[in-house]
Design an enzyme around this catalytic site. Structure first.
Site, short mmCIF file in Angstrom:
data_model
loop_
_atom_site.label_atom_id
_atom_site.label_comp_id
_atom_site.label_asym_id
_atom_site.label_seq_id
_atom_site.Cartn_x
_atom_site.Cartn_y
_atom_site.Cartn_z
N GLU A 78 71.84 43.70 24.42
CA GLU A 78 72.43 44.26 25.43
C GLU A 78 73.34 43.19 26.45
OE1 GLU A 78 70.19 46.93 27.79
OE2 GLU A 78 72.18 47.55 29.03
N LYS A 258 63.16 51.28 32.27
CA LYS A 258 64.08 50.83 31.28
C LYS A 258 64.68 49.45 31.63
CE LYS A 258 68.10 50.23 28.88
NZ LYS A 258 69.06 49.20 29.05
N ASP A 274 54.55 42.47 19.65
CA ASP A 274 54.89 43.91 18.95
C ASP A 274 55.45 44.67 20.19
OD1 ASP A 274 54.22 46.53 18.65
OD2 ASP A 274 52.78 46.01 17.03
N HIS A 371 77.91 44.33 35.13
CA HIS A 371 77.55 44.83 33.77
C HIS A 371 78.62 44.91 32.96
CE1 HIS A 371 75.26 46.47 30.54
NE2 HIS A 371 76.10 47.57 30.55
C1 HMG Z 1 75.86 40.20 36.23
C2 HMG Z 1 75.42 39.66 37.36
C3 HMG Z 1 74.18 38.42 36.96
C4 HMG Z 1 76.88 38.92 38.24
O1 HMG Z 1 76.06 38.30 39.43
P1 HMG Z 1 77.20 37.84 40.34
O2 HMG Z 1 76.59 37.55 41.63
O3 HMG Z 1 78.54 38.39 40.36
O4 HMG Z 1 77.57 36.42 39.72
P2 HMG Z 1 77.43 34.97 40.24
O5 HMG Z 1 78.62 34.37 39.25
O6 HMG Z 1 77.47 34.80 41.61
O7 HMG Z 1 76.35 34.40 39.54
C5 HMG Z 1 75.05 34.60 40.09
C6 HMG Z 1 73.88 34.12 39.23
O8 HMG Z 1 73.61 35.00 38.14
C7 HMG Z 1 73.33 34.13 36.93
N1 HMG Z 1 74.84 34.50 35.90
C8 HMG Z 1 75.87 35.02 36.38
N2 HMG Z 1 76.51 35.28 35.17
C9 HMG Z 1 75.97 34.71 34.23
C10 HMG Z 1 75.99 34.60 32.95
N3 HMG Z 1 77.19 34.89 32.34
N4 HMG Z 1 75.30 33.84 31.96
C11 HMG Z 1 74.12 33.60 32.51
N5 HMG Z 1 73.70 33.82 33.75
C12 HMG Z 1 74.73 34.23 34.56
C13 HMG Z 1 73.26 32.85 37.12
O9 HMG Z 1 72.09 32.40 37.63
C14 HMG Z 1 73.90 32.69 38.53
O10 HMG Z 1 73.72 31.82 39.49
P3 HMG Z 1 74.37 30.12 39.27
O11 HMG Z 1 73.69 29.63 38.19
O12 HMG Z 1 75.69 30.44 39.07
O13 HMG Z 1 73.99 29.75 40.61
C15 HMG Z 1 74.90 40.66 38.56
O14 HMG Z 1 75.89 41.64 38.79
C16 HMG Z 1 73.69 41.20 38.11
O15 HMG Z 1 72.35 40.92 38.10
N6 HMG Z 1 73.79 42.66 37.68
C17 HMG Z 1 72.63 43.46 37.10
C18 HMG Z 1 73.00 43.71 35.58
C19 HMG Z 1 71.94 44.41 34.94
O16 HMG Z 1 70.82 44.72 35.40
N7 HMG Z 1 72.29 44.59 33.55
C20 HMG Z 1 71.33 45.22 32.86
C21 HMG Z 1 72.03 46.46 32.11
S1 HMG Z 1 72.08 47.87 33.05
C22 HMG Z 1 70.52 48.52 32.87
O17 HMG Z 1 70.13 48.58 31.62
C23 HMG Z 1 69.39 48.88 33.58
C24 HMG Z 1 69.53 49.57 35.05
C25 HMG Z 1 70.50 49.03 35.92
O18 HMG Z 1 69.96 50.89 34.78
C26 HMG Z 1 68.27 49.44 35.64
C27 HMG Z 1 68.09 50.39 36.92
O19 HMG Z 1 68.49 51.45 37.18
O20 HMG Z 1 67.06 50.10 37.76
N1 NAI Z 2 48.50 49.57 17.31
C1 NAI Z 2 48.77 48.55 17.23
O1 NAI Z 2 49.33 47.71 18.15
C2 NAI Z 2 48.79 47.84 15.77
C3 NAI Z 2 49.38 46.48 15.61
N2 NAI Z 2 49.35 45.73 14.64
C4 NAI Z 2 49.94 44.48 14.28
O2 NAI Z 2 48.74 43.59 14.56
C5 NAI Z 2 49.48 42.39 14.60
C6 NAI Z 2 48.39 41.53 15.76
O3 NAI Z 2 47.12 41.58 15.28
P1 NAI Z 2 46.16 40.12 15.56
O4 NAI Z 2 44.72 40.66 15.27
O5 NAI Z 2 46.49 39.80 16.98
O6 NAI Z 2 46.84 39.55 14.55
P2 NAI Z 2 46.05 38.89 13.22
O7 NAI Z 2 45.59 39.98 12.34
O8 NAI Z 2 46.78 38.00 12.62
O9 NAI Z 2 44.68 38.09 13.64
C7 NAI Z 2 44.59 36.81 14.50
C8 NAI Z 2 44.19 35.90 13.62
O10 NAI Z 2 44.22 34.62 14.10
C9 NAI Z 2 42.96 34.06 14.40
N3 NAI Z 2 43.00 32.96 15.16
C10 NAI Z 2 43.27 31.71 15.15
N4 NAI Z 2 43.29 31.03 16.49
C11 NAI Z 2 42.97 32.07 17.11
C12 NAI Z 2 42.87 31.86 18.53
N5 NAI Z 2 42.72 30.84 19.50
N6 NAI Z 2 42.75 33.15 19.30
C13 NAI Z 2 42.35 34.24 18.71
N7 NAI Z 2 42.64 34.16 17.46
C14 NAI Z 2 42.96 33.17 16.60
C15 NAI Z 2 41.97 35.15 14.28
O11 NAI Z 2 40.76 34.52 13.87
C16 NAI Z 2 42.71 36.16 13.42
O12 NAI Z 2 42.15 35.94 11.80
C17 NAI Z 2 50.56 42.58 15.04
O13 NAI Z 2 51.49 42.17 13.92
C18 NAI Z 2 50.94 43.92 15.35
O14 NAI Z 2 52.16 44.38 15.12
C19 NAI Z 2 48.59 46.27 13.65
C20 NAI Z 2 47.90 47.49 13.59
C21 NAI Z 2 47.94 48.46 14.88
#
Ligand code: HMG
Ligand code: NAI
Length: 421
Positions: A78, A258, A274, A371
């Protein structure tokens, strides 16, 4: 035709591609796309594999979390999400940065029993045998206890007078733990079956109520002032009102969440975790008070905007696809190899940055200004602009009164005519 698809999963990759190409009459370009995006690891990860679907990955810079400034890869399709996260992080850096805390960090395995004749007797049995049941769980995956984790606690939950969940709480250390917990839960289920109990199923719960993280950020209101001239104090008050609105209207709260997930899911995906598990838990938690609400609360206190949140966050830095996919390993390296709890903190802080930027835009310029300006690049590609045309078409679109496919097509045509003139 159906015959071609039979036993599809037993065919080699090239046979599968041939079947697909023939049946769906794929063009040469479509075939090339499949072949160019074949990935050996992808083929090992999933079933009926055809090709790897790429998700663009960009960087959230200097996210201030727990005293560090983290570089965070975000995978999302997005436009404006990553710009907004950067904008939110920029504003948060002018305050305290995000401070996070886990109360505990356990996963729940549910062994679901039905037709329990005597719930009290079951309860007594589990209490008296807690130690051996925990041992049984740990014996099923001994390495987890060896590294200091493993099954720690058993909780009985009576659902009705004959339905009971025996919950095993497991410390899965650096793993998200789904497979580990499922293995342990099935072992305990087998033991309960031996006692004559009817086990309907044994499975982890993704509702991570034993893995809640709280986060807080304080921002001086002055940091929220907009380029268009709105004072920071006014923007902060409006953000707090917007946040309050999310406690009143689930329709508004779902959209706010969202937006939070725009950031959270992008980091969860980039970190190889996941997304469905995190999503399901967050939505359930958003409704834990009886009404679905926004996950983040913003309030003005004196001259500060304070953002707070509590959310379930069960993610890992080992296990699942994390150790397998090179891009995921790269992303962990970019983030500085966080632990599982540090990664959870980064994810929640990204959610805060994302929500802050979205609310600030919504209560000031409106969402479309920022956006749509960033959406322009996607729109240019959508209407057929080639690499050398995109920047010029984007500039034209940003200056145009309307930004939609019709105007984009018209402007592209004009641009091409200008070149040929
Ligand atoms: C779009 C901006 C950032 C513009 O913002 P702006 O103030 O017009 O832009 P700016 O040029 O002054 O930039 C401000 C800062 O934004 C960053 N920035 C600015 N442009 C870029 C770029 N191209 N790439 C990377 N970073 C960027 C960057 O950090 C920059 O700071 P600087 O580094 O310049 O000091 C602002 O309008 C904004 O934050 N809008 C929100 C947009 C958003 O939320 N989008 C998600 C999609 S909408 C949605 O899905 C969710 C929603 C909104 O429905 C959730 C809700 O309802 O709560
Ligand atoms: N409802 C759900 O969320 C479900 C998710 N999954 C999937 O399961 C996966 C995650 O399962 P996991 O058990 O996390 O993975 P996994 O099955 O790979 O197990 C983790 C392994 O890492 C090892 N390990 C090594 N170093 C470790 C450390 N420092 N700490 C902990 N473990 C260590 C463990 O002994 C184990 O064998 C994801 O791919 C997920 O999408 C599977 C079934 C259901």
């Amino acid at each position: 035709m159906m015959a071609d698809w039979q036993q599809f999963y037993k065919r080699s990759w090239s046979e599968r591609v041939d079947i697909l190409v023939n049946n769906q009459q794929l063009t040469n370009a479509e075939q090339d796309l499949i072949k160019e995006n074949y990935n050996y690891i992808g083929e090992q990860q999933i079933e009926n594999y055809i090709y790897n679907f790429g998700v663009p990955t960009g960087l959230l810079l200097n996210l201030p979390v727990d005293g560090k400034k983290v570089i965070v890869p975000m995978a999302t399709e997005e436009p404006s999400v990553i710009a907004a996260a950067n904008n939110g992080a920029r504003i948060m850096r002018q305050g305290t940065g995000v401070q996070t805390k886990f109360s505990k960090h356990l996963m729940r395995g549910q062994i679901l029993l039905v037709h329990v004749a005597d719930v009290r007797a079951l309860s007594n049995y589990v209490r008296e045998h807690e130690r051996s049941l925990l041992q049984c769980a740990n014996d099923a995956h001994p390495s987890m206890a060896k590294r200091g984790g493993g099954a720690k606690e058993i909780l009985i939950e009576t659902m009705d007078d004959s339905t009971v969940a025996v919950n095993v709480l497991v410390d899965t250390k650096e793993a998200m733990g789904a497979n580990t917990v499922n293995t342990m839960a099935e072992a305990v289920a087998a033991k309960l079956r031996q006692q004559g109990y009817e086990v309907l199923m044994a499975i982890l719960s993704n509702y991570g109520t034993e893995s809640l993280i709280t986060a807080e950020v304080a921002i001086p209101v002055a940091a929220l002032a907009t380029k268009q001239g709105l004072a920071g104090e006014e923007v902060a008050q409006k953000i707090a009102l917007a946040s309050h609105m999310e406690t009143l209207s689930p329709h508004r709260a779902v959209t706010a969440n969202k937006g939070i997930l725009n950031g959270i899911e992008a980091v969860v995906l980039a970190s190889g975790n996941d997304t469905r598990a995190v999503n399901a838990a967050l939505h359930a938690y958003a409704a834990h008070d009886g009404q679905y609400q926004g996950l983040i609360c913003w309030q003005v206190v004196a001259d500060q905007l304070i953002g707070t949140t509590t959310m379930p966050m069960s993610v890992g830095v080992v296990g699942g696809s994390i150790g397998i996919v090179p891009a995921v390993k790269l992303n962990h390296h970019i983030m500085g190899e966080p632990t599982s709890t540090e990664l959870a903190s980064i994810i929640v802080a990204t959610g805060l940055a994302q929500n802050l930027a979205a609310l600030r835009a919504l209560v000031s310029t409106g969402i479309q200004a920022g956006h749509m300006a960033l959406q322009a690049k996607s729109l240019a590609v959508q209407v057929g602009a080639q690499a050398g045309e995109i920047d010029r078409l984007v500039a034209k679109l940003n200056a145009a009164p309307k930004m939609d496919a019709t105007s984009a097509k018209k402007l592209l045509q004009e641009l091409r005519e200008e070149v040929t003139d």
